[in-house]
Design a protein around this motif. Structure first.
Motif, PDB file in Angstrom:
ATOM      1  N   SER A 260       1.630  11.935   0.279  1.00  0.00           N
ATOM      2  CA  SER A 260       1.243  13.114   1.044  1.00  0.00           C
ATOM      3  C   SER A 260       2.217  14.245   0.759  1.00  0.00           C
ATOM      4  CB  SER A 260       1.221  12.798   2.544  1.00  0.00           C
ATOM      5  OG  SER A 260       2.517  12.417   2.987  1.00  0.00           O
TER       6      SER A 260
ATOM      7  N   GLN B 291       0.864  -1.180   0.000  1.00  0.00           N
ATOM      8  CA  GLN B 291       0.000   0.000   0.000  1.00  0.00           C
ATOM      9  C   GLN B 291       0.902   1.231   0.000  1.00  0.00           C
ATOM     10  OE1 GLN B 291      -0.672  -2.485   2.630  1.00  0.00           O
ATOM     11  NE2 GLN B 291      -1.815  -3.440   0.969  1.00  0.00           N
TER      12      GLN B 291
ATOM     13  N   THR C 219      -1.746  13.113  -4.534  1.00  0.00           N
ATOM     14  CA  THR C 219      -1.772  14.298  -3.687  1.00  0.00           C
ATOM     15  C   THR C 219      -1.731  15.528  -4.587  1.00  0.00           C
ATOM     16  OG1 THR C 219      -0.714  15.414  -1.798  1.00  0.00           O
ATOM     17  CG2 THR C 219       0.757  14.290  -3.339  1.00  0.00           C
TER      18      THR C 219
ATOM     19  N   THR D  88      10.097   4.952   2.760  1.00  0.00           N
ATOM     20  CA  THR D  88       9.464   6.127   2.167  1.00  0.00           C
ATOM     21  C   THR D  88      10.332   6.683   1.037  1.00  0.00           C
ATOM     22  OG1 THR D  88       8.388   6.692   4.257  1.00  0.00           O
ATOM     23  CG2 THR D  88       8.609   8.453   2.637  1.00  0.00           C
TER      24      THR D  88
ATOM     25  N   CYS E  91       6.003   9.410  -0.110  1.00  0.00           N
ATOM     26  CA  CYS E  91       5.272   8.206  -0.491  1.00  0.00           C
ATOM     27  C   CYS E  91       5.702   7.107   0.469  1.00  0.00           C
ATOM     28  CB  CYS E  91       5.565   7.822  -1.928  1.00  0.00           C
ATOM     29  SG  CYS E  91       4.766   6.293  -2.463  1.00  0.00           S
TER      30      CYS E  91
ATOM     31  N   GLN F  75       1.033   5.430   0.341  1.00  0.00           N
ATOM     32  CA  GLN F  75       0.326   6.606   0.846  1.00  0.00           C
ATOM     33  C   GLN F  75       1.129   7.844   0.466  1.00  0.00           C
ATOM     34  OE1 GLN F  75      -2.705   6.678   2.582  1.00  0.00           O
ATOM     35  NE2 GLN F  75      -2.578   8.900   2.361  1.00  0.00           N
TER      36      GLN F  75
ATOM     37  N   GLY G  14      -0.179   4.867  -5.402  1.00  0.00           N
ATOM     38  CA  GLY G  14      -0.770   5.601  -4.305  1.00  0.00           C
ATOM     39  C   GLY G  14      -1.997   6.359  -4.783  1.00  0.00           C
ATOM     40  N   GLN G  15      -2.647   7.047  -3.839  1.00  0.00           N
ATOM     41  CA  GLN G  15      -3.927   7.682  -4.136  1.00  0.00           C
ATOM     42  C   GLN G  15      -3.797   9.068  -4.747  1.00  0.00           C
ATOM     43  OE1 GLN G  15      -2.392   7.983  -1.387  1.00  0.00           O
ATOM     44  NE2 GLN G  15      -2.899   9.943  -0.451  1.00  0.00           N
TER      45      GLN G  15
END
Length: 122
Positions: A6, A2, A116, A76, A21, A4, A113-114
């Motif tokens: 930001s 997963q 940003t 990250t 990330c 993420q 990722g989703q």
């Protein structure tokens, strides 16, 4: 895995942002990672990438302004963006586990990722 992403936000032209990330589920240190962006009405495009061996690659428009690097202890990957321009405005996505031949192709990655939002005002 997963991912993420930001760190996006609103910044004036000439300013800086650092995107992160964070990966969970597996240690990404063996993966090639990529950053892409998609502006309204445009296709998703490659921005920067880093291999498991820490080799980096950038699209021409961000060379000298953006830097991609990783922290394997934090699992990250970062994208440091300096001297931002209004044309950098887009949703930024991180991608992991490159299986395709080209780091620059959207279809080369297994995980995303989703996104940003980065907005650069003039």
């Amino acid at each position: 895995v997963q991912l993420q992403a930001s760190g996006g936000g609103l910044v004036q032209a000439g300013g800086s942002l650092r995107l992160s990330c964070a990966a969970s589920g597996r240690t990404f240190s063996r993966y090639d990672m990529g950053w892409f962006r998609q502006a309204p009405g445009k296709e998703r495009e490659f921005v920067a990438g880093i291999t498991s061996g820490d080799s980096t690659n950038y699209t021409d428009s961000v060379k000298g302004r953006f830097t991609v690097y990783s922290d394997i202890f934090k699992n990250t990957v970062y994208l440091q963006m300096n001297s931002l321009k209004p044309e950098d405005t887009a949703v930024y996505y991180c991608a992991a586990d490159r299986v395709g031949l080209s780091m620059m192709e959207v279809t080369s990655y297994n995980y995303w990722g989703q996104g940003t939002q980065v907005t650069v005002s003039s």
